[in-house]
Scaffold this active site. Structure first.
Site, PDB file in Angstrom:
ATOM      1  CD  GLN A  97      -8.346  12.053  -4.020  1.00  0.00           C
ATOM      2  OE1 GLN A  97      -7.689  12.767  -4.765  1.00  0.00           O
ATOM      3  NE2 GLN A  97      -9.082  11.054  -4.454  1.00  0.00           N
ATOM      4  CB  SER A 144      -7.402   3.202  -6.856  1.00  0.00           C
ATOM      5  OG  SER A 144      -6.887   4.394  -6.302  1.00  0.00           O
ATOM      6  CB  CYS A 193       0.957   1.229   4.806  1.00  0.00           C
ATOM      7  SG  CYS A 193      -0.614   0.364   5.060  1.00  0.00           S
ATOM      8  CB  CYS A 241      -0.900  -0.013   1.238  1.00  0.00           C
ATOM      9  SG  CYS A 241      -1.705   1.567   1.561  1.00  0.00           S
ATOM     10  CG  HIS A 296      -4.155  -1.247   4.642  1.00  0.00           C
ATOM     11  ND1 HIS A 296      -3.726  -0.414   3.640  1.00  0.00           N
ATOM     12  CD2 HIS A 296      -4.821  -2.268   4.018  1.00  0.00           C
ATOM     13  CE1 HIS A 296      -4.106  -0.908   2.460  1.00  0.00           C
ATOM     14  NE2 HIS A 296      -4.765  -2.023   2.666  1.00  0.00           N
ATOM     15  CG  HIS A 346      -7.293   7.748   1.010  1.00  0.00           C
ATOM     16  ND1 HIS A 346      -7.620   6.447   0.716  1.00  0.00           N
ATOM     17  CD2 HIS A 346      -7.404   8.433  -0.150  1.00  0.00           C
ATOM     18  CE1 HIS A 346      -7.917   6.342  -0.574  1.00  0.00           C
ATOM     19  NE2 HIS A 346      -7.801   7.547  -1.134  1.00  0.00           N
ATOM     20  CG  ASN A 392     -14.377   8.915  -4.172  1.00  0.00           C
ATOM     21  OD1 ASN A 392     -15.492   9.413  -4.030  1.00  0.00           O
ATOM     22  ND2 ASN A 392     -13.576   9.214  -5.162  1.00  0.00           N
ATOM     23  CG  HIS A 413      -4.264   3.321   4.144  1.00  0.00           C
ATOM     24  ND1 HIS A 413      -3.164   2.658   4.652  1.00  0.00           N
ATOM     25  CD2 HIS A 413      -4.550   4.295   5.041  1.00  0.00           C
ATOM     26  CE1 HIS A 413      -2.800   3.217   5.795  1.00  0.00           C
ATOM     27  NE2 HIS A 413      -3.621   4.214   6.044  1.00  0.00           N
TER      28      HIS A 413
END
Ligand code: ZN
Ligand code: ZN
Ligand code: ZN
Length: 349
Positions: free
Chosen positions: A170, A163, A55, A52, A115, A168, A155, A166
C-alpha cells in the site's frame, strides 16, 4: 572494571533513530514456551484466484474491473483510510482535545499478476519493476500539493492482518507526517545539528566496524539486525550513500536494492521454512517542498515470528505499558539470519 556483558546481562538499548529504549533480557532465552501457537499457514496458493479482487481481469468490491495487467498494477484503494478532498479544519479545546483534518490518498499496488508470487519468489528483474513503480509513486504522490509525506508499506501474511494473499503493498500519502518517521526526523535533525554529520551514515560505519549484526551486503546496500531491534528478527535496510529518497537512487543502486530485497525476503522464508510474515516499509524524506539534509532513506522489516513458524511475539503487558522487551539478542538473531541469507540463490524467474 565492570563485569557487564551485552550477551549475558539484562540491559536497555537506545534506538538512535526514534530516541526510544528497548529492554534486552539475554538470560531468558531458555525459558519454556507455554503460550499460544499459530496454525502453520497452508502453502498451496493458486497462481490465479477467481475470488481475488486483485487478480488481473477480476471485479473489485467497489465495482471497478482490473485490467489484464502483466507486471505491476496500481489502483486507488476502494475503501481508503484517507480522502484527498477532506476540508481543511480542526478543533482545539485547551490543548487537550485536539483534532486536525487529514487529507490524503491511499493506493494499492500489486507486485505481479501472479496470485502466488511474493517478493521472495520473484526474479530480481521483477523486483526491479516493483522498485521502479515505488519510485514513480513516491514522486507522483509527493508532487500532489496536499501530500507532504508518502508511506510505502507491505503487510505480508494473515498473522500481520493482511486480508488478501495476493502479493501487494500500500502507498499512503498524507498531509502530516506519521508518528514513526516524525520521531526519526527529529532524531536525525538533532544528530546533524549536534555532530555535523548524518546519523544513518555514521550508524552504517559503526555497524561495518562492529561486524556483528550485518546479515547481507552488496555494492550499495546493507541489511542489518539493528542494535536496538525490538522484533526478534527485525532487519534494517540501508543504502551506503547519503540519499533521502528512492528518487535519488542511481540505476545501479536500484538494481542493488532489488537484489537485497530478494535476498532478505527469500532468506526470511528459509528461516522457519514458511512464507515469513512481516510488515515492511520505507522511510524517506517528506515531500513538503523543503530540503532535508538530515534524512537518510531506509527500509524496515518487522516480522512477528519468535522461534518457529507457529510461535509469534506479542507486544503486550510490560511492552504496552512500559517498554518493548526481547529475549534473543540482536547479535544472536543476526547470526541465525546470516546463515539463511548467505545461501547462494538462483533466480526462480
Ligand atoms: Zn489475486
Ligand atoms: Zn546519511
Ligand atoms: Zn525508519
Amino acid at each position: 572494571m565492570s563485569d557487564f556483558q551485552l550477551q549475558k546481562h539484562p540491559h536497555r538499548r537506545l534506538n538512535a533513530l526514534t530516541s526510544e529504549w528497548v529492554l534486552v533480557s539475554p538470560h531468558r532465552t531458555q525459558r519454556p514456551w507455554q503460550g499460544q501457537t499459530e496454525d502453520r499457514p497452508s502453502s498451496s496458493t493458486p497462481p490465479y484466484d477467481p475470488a481475488c479482487y486483485m487478480c488481473p481481469g477480476n471485479h473489485r468490491a467497489g465495482g471497478a474491473q482490473n485490467p489484464v495487467y502483466t507486471s505491476t498494477y496500481v489502483f486507488d484503494n476502494d475503501y481508503p483510510a484517507l480522502l484527498l478532498d477532506t476540508p481543511i479544519g480542526g478543533s482545539d479545546l485547551q490543548g487537550l482535545l485536539v483534532a486536525k483534518a487529514e487529507p490524503g490518498l491511499c493506493r494499492v499496488m500489486c507486485f505481479s499478476p501472479r496470485h502466488d508470487r511474493s517478493l521472495s519468489q520473484m526474479a530480481v528483474g521483477e523486483v526491479r519493476l516493483v522498485v521502479d513503480v515505488w519510485t514513480q509513486q513516491y514522486e507522483e504522490m509527493g508532487a500532489m500539493p496536499r501530500l507532504n509525506y508518502v508511506q510505502i508499506f507491505e503487510n505480508r501474511g494473515a498473522m500481520m492482518g493482511c486480508s488478501n494473499p495476493h502479493p501487494h503493498c500500500q502507498i499512503w500519502g498524507s498531509t502530516s507526517m506519521p508518528n514513526e518517521p516524525l520521531k526519526e526526523q527529529a532524531a536525525q535533525s538533532e544528530y546533524l545539528s549536534r555532530t555535523g554529520s548524518c546519523l544513518v551514515c555514521d550508524y552504517v560505519t559503526a555497524e561495518r566496524r562492529a561486524k556483528e549484526r550485518i546479515v547481507a551486503e552488496n555494492h550499495h546496500f546493507m541489511a542489518v539486525v539493528p542494535f536496538w531491534a525490538v522484533w526478534p528478527f527485525e532487519v534494517l535496510l540501508l543504502p551506503f550513500r547519503h540519499i533521502a529518497s528512492l528518487r535519488e537512487l542511481s540505476v545501479a543502486e536500484r538494481d542493488s536494492l532489488s537484489a537485497i530485497l530478494r535476498q532478505v525476503t527469500s532468506g526470511y522464508d528459509r528461516l522457519f521454512d514458511v512464507a515469513f510474515p512481516y510488515s515492511m516499509g520505507f522511510h524517506q524524506q517528506p515531500t513538503d517542498g523543503q530540503t532535508h539534509p538530515e534524512w537518510h532513506m531506509h527500509a524496515h522489516f518487522f516480522p512477528p515470528l519468535l522461534r518457529s513458524a507457529t510461535v509469534r511475539k506479542f507486544m503486550v503487558g510490560y511492552e504496552m505499558l512500559g517498554t518493548p522487551q526481547r529475549d534473543i539478542t540482536p547479535e544472536t538473531a543476526a547470526e541465525r539470519l546470516r546463515e539463511k541469507f548467505a545461501t547462494n540463490q538462483t533466480d526462480q524467474g
